[in-house]
Design a protein around this motif. Structure first.
Motif, PDB file in Angstrom:
ATOM      1  N   TRP A   1      -8.770  99.231 -11.085  1.00 50.15           N
ATOM      2  CA  TRP A   1      -9.304  99.807  -9.841  1.00 50.15           C
ATOM      3  C   TRP A   1     -10.746 100.276  -9.980  1.00 50.15           C
ATOM      4  O   TRP A   1     -11.270 100.937  -9.084  1.00 50.15           O
ATOM      5  CB  TRP A   1      -8.416 100.984  -9.400  1.00 50.15           C
ATOM      6  N   GLN A   2     -11.393  99.912 -11.089  1.00 52.57           N
ATOM      7  CA  GLN A   2     -12.783 100.353 -11.256  1.00 52.57           C
ATOM      8  C   GLN A   2     -13.688  99.737 -10.201  1.00 52.57           C
ATOM      9  O   GLN A   2     -14.704 100.307  -9.836  1.00 52.57           O
ATOM     10  CB  GLN A   2     -13.285  99.994 -12.658  1.00 52.57           C
ATOM     11  N   ARG A   3     -13.319  98.552  -9.675  1.00 51.59           N
ATOM     12  CA  ARG A   3     -14.131  97.931  -8.628  1.00 51.59           C
ATOM     13  C   ARG A   3     -14.151  98.780  -7.363  1.00 51.59           C
ATOM     14  O   ARG A   3     -14.989  98.565  -6.486  1.00 51.59           O
ATOM     15  CB  ARG A   3     -13.613  96.538  -8.314  1.00 51.59           C
ATOM     16  N   PHE A   4     -13.189  99.690  -7.233  1.00 53.17           N
ATOM     17  CA  PHE A   4     -13.178 100.608  -6.090  1.00 53.17           C
ATOM     18  C   PHE A   4     -13.659 102.005  -6.487  1.00 53.17           C
ATOM     19  O   PHE A   4     -13.421 102.972  -5.776  1.00 53.17           O
ATOM     20  CB  PHE A   4     -11.780 100.684  -5.474  1.00 53.17           C
ATOM     21  N   GLY A   5     -14.286 102.094  -7.648  1.00 56.24           N
ATOM     22  CA  GLY A   5     -14.843 103.380  -8.062  1.00 56.24           C
ATOM     23  C   GLY A   5     -13.841 104.323  -8.695  1.00 56.24           C
ATOM     24  O   GLY A   5     -14.140 105.506  -8.879  1.00 56.24           O
ATOM     25  N   VAL A   6     -12.662 103.802  -9.032  1.00 56.86           N
ATOM     26  CA  VAL A   6     -11.629 104.666  -9.611  1.00 56.86           C
ATOM     27  C   VAL A   6     -11.802 104.728 -11.128  1.00 56.86           C
ATOM     28  O   VAL A   6     -11.873 103.694 -11.801  1.00 56.86           O
ATOM     29  CB  VAL A   6     -10.220 104.149  -9.262  1.00 56.86           C
TER      30      VAL A   6
END
Lengths: 248, 337
Positions: free
Chosen positions: B23-28
């Motif tokens: 979920w890093q692509r969503f800033g998580v």
């Protein structure tokens, strides 16, 4: 033979993208080093191809303004082999935009946008002129980052480019429509920030209750704003259904 | 209902698992256990799945109780002083804890972080596929926050099993010099900066938390710009902002950032960083990608073979002896103190 870290793998003929190691289990593929819509479109298309590739050992990819960060399992694939396979997927030249189009309602100024007056004063404009300029533009989401669901957007009209606050606020509210430097954005959770608050949207940018749709925006999406008054904001803020409209 | 109760959570206790990837692509933020080998060992000692959630402890471990059926528990990581109802228990060793008994975890003389695993695992609801807590964004764990006195954590189902220990010689060693792979932006630095990185010592400052450690020591000069257009950040990234002082980014690192990153600490050595307290001197050694991959292979093999390296908890375990004596089953035998 592994490429040395000072000798990133380059692929001539693809606008010279470079693969750089980020430790034993990640790498970065750089398609440029500037904020540029063409570079960003290529990054997003590259990301789409990488995710569809089924390459062994891929764990996660993170598209940014100008590069793709890739987390991988070094037990399944070596850096050199993965770098070569990734470079073969880099698109040649510009690619068509593929993002969704959205319209977000915004309540400008007042308690929802307390920096509207400051931004107007900085540029010798009236608050209404700032709102009109912000509404007239179309914004492109370059990447999501900094906080869950926070959208970094380009497209801010030049007359609204405003240096960040000298002293960042410790906390700005979720769903704030803000500008900082040459960028525009919408916050997703309360965060510290030096950006200027123009307004707020009643749409919830990040909501875990939506499951896989927890995040409204994705990189590549196109955003426009439409103005609402405080009464409409209050009515929409508590609404169950979608508040931001998909228009494409 | 069965649960783990924090009577006192110590300095900082959070629920962590192997991290929230995907979920890093969503800033998580990924979050997850800072010392992954110690965390996985704690789970193996109590018979849990490798990715079961545990409690990460910081510097002092506090006091804990369980409700419901007896559970195997283990504390790994730093060598915390552990006791059950006042009787000492070794770290890196599982033992049965019963309702009504009090598990006290004191200070860590040799490190910073510990992992309290309970058989069945901490069964808080997963968020985006993980139970790891990221306090700044309020995601995961118990209500997205650090544990407080009085909190009760749900536990998963668990059967009985043996009390085990992992001998010190079978644990992943803490590297005296942290192995790094140069890059991704080592090109922003001259040979003098690279030489300083690998030749000098960098003390951990007081600004050291789960997100990262600011390091004192020599300042590294950039050859070009001290800013880049933000790109992705790996676990173990060493950022160099304009000040020239290093920032070593860890479990709670932000997914993207705009400072040049001179090098990245390899995954197998992150545990040593996690156990380095403010004041500790960090030293770095640059290795090539082939060496990094070989080291990672060794580490993965180590983690995969933890259960095979364990042995039954020794009779020298004073807690077992005390319990047997207490139960009056071992008449006439003096516990070897």
């Amino acid at each position: 033979m592994a490429a040395g870290p000072d000798d990133p793998v380059a692929a001539p003929g693809h606008g010279a993208p470079r693969v750089r190691p980020a430790g034993d289990a990640a790498l970065t593929v750089e398609l440029g080093d500037t904020v540029d819509p063409v570079v960003n479109r290529r990054v997003l298309e590259f990301d789409r191809r990488v995710r569809a590739s089924g390459l062994p050992g891929l764990l996660e990819s993170v598209p940014t303004y100008r590069s793709l960060f890739v987390q991988y399992d070094p037990g399944a694939v070596a850096f050199d082999a993965l770098a070569a396979a990734l470079l073969a997927l880099v698109p040649d030249g510009d690619v068509p935009a593929e993002g969704r189009r959205w319209v977000f309602p915004v309540c400008y100024g007042g308690e929802h946008g307390e920096d509207l007056g400051h931004v107007a004063g900085t540029h010798g404009l009236t608050a209404e002129q700032v709102v009109a300029a912000h509404l007239a533009a179309e914004y492109r989401v370059y990447m999501i980052g900094f906080a869950p669901g926070f959208a970094y957007m380009g497209g801010l009209p030049e007359l609204l480019h405003t240096p960040r606050r000298a002293s960042p606020r410790l906390r700005i509210p979720a769903n704030s429509v803000a500008i900082g430097g040459v960028q525009a954005g919408i916050t997703s959770i309360p965060v510290p920030s030096g950006w200027h608050l123009l307004g707020r949207t009643p749409a919830r940018m990040f909501d875990l209750a939506r499951g896989d749709d927890a995040f409204l925006l994705a990189a590549g999406d196109i955003v426009r704003f439409e103005r609402i008054d405080t009464a409409t904001f209050a009515a929409l803020e508590g609404a169950d259904g979608p508040v931001a409209r998909r228009v494409g | 209902m069965d649960g783990l109760r924090a009577i006192d959570p110590g300095l900082l206790a959070t629920v962590q698992d192997a991290g929230r990837y995907g979920w890093q692509r969503f800033g998580v933020v990924v979050a997850g256990a800072m010392d992954l080998a110690a965390y996985r060992t704690a789970n193996a000692l109590v018979g849990n799945d490798a990715d079961a959630a545990a409690v990460e402890l910081t510097l002092t471990g506090g006091r804990w109780e369980i409700a419901g059926q007896p559970r195997r528990v283990a504390v790994t990581g730093a060598e915390f002083a552990i006791a059950v109802d006042g009787r000492p228990v070794p770290a890196w060793c599982s033992f049965v804890l019963r309702a009504g008994e009090s598990l006290t975890i004191g200070r860590a003389p040799d490190g910073v972080r510990g992992y309290l695993a309970v058989s069945g695992g901490i069964a808080v609801p997963p968020v985006l596929g993980s139970r790891s807590t990221h306090v700044r964004s309020g995601i995961g764990g118990l209500d997205g926050r650090a544990l407080r006195a009085g909190d009760r954590l749900p536990l998963g189902d668990a059967g009985e099993g043996p009390e085990l220990e992992l001998p010190a010689e079978a644990r992943w060693p803490r590297a005296p010099r942290l192995r790094v792979v140069l890059g991704p932006q080592d090109g922003h630095f001259g040979p003098d900066a690279i030489a300083a990185l690998t030749g000098e010592a960098f003390p951990v400052t007081a600004e050291a938390d789960r997100m990262g450690y600011r390091l004192a020591g020599p300042r590294l000069r950039h050859r070009g710009s001290d800013n880049i257009v933000s790109d992705g950040i790996a676990l173990g990234s060493i950022q160099v902002p304009a000040s020239g002082h290093l920032i070593l980014l860890l479990a709670d690192r932000q997914p993207t950032g705009g400072y040049p990153k001179i090098a990245t600490v390899v995954t197998p050595d992150i545990g040593a960083v996690a156990q380095a307290a403010p004041g500790a001197n960090l030293q770095f050694e640059a290795i090539g990608l082939d060496a990094a991959r070989a080291l990672r292979r060794d580490w993965d093999a180590h983690l995969a073979s933890l259960s095979a390296r364990m042995r039954p908890a020794q009779s020298g375990n004073p807690y077992d002896s005390a319990r047997l004596l207490g139960l009056n089953l071992v008449g006439g035998v003096v516990a070897g103190e």
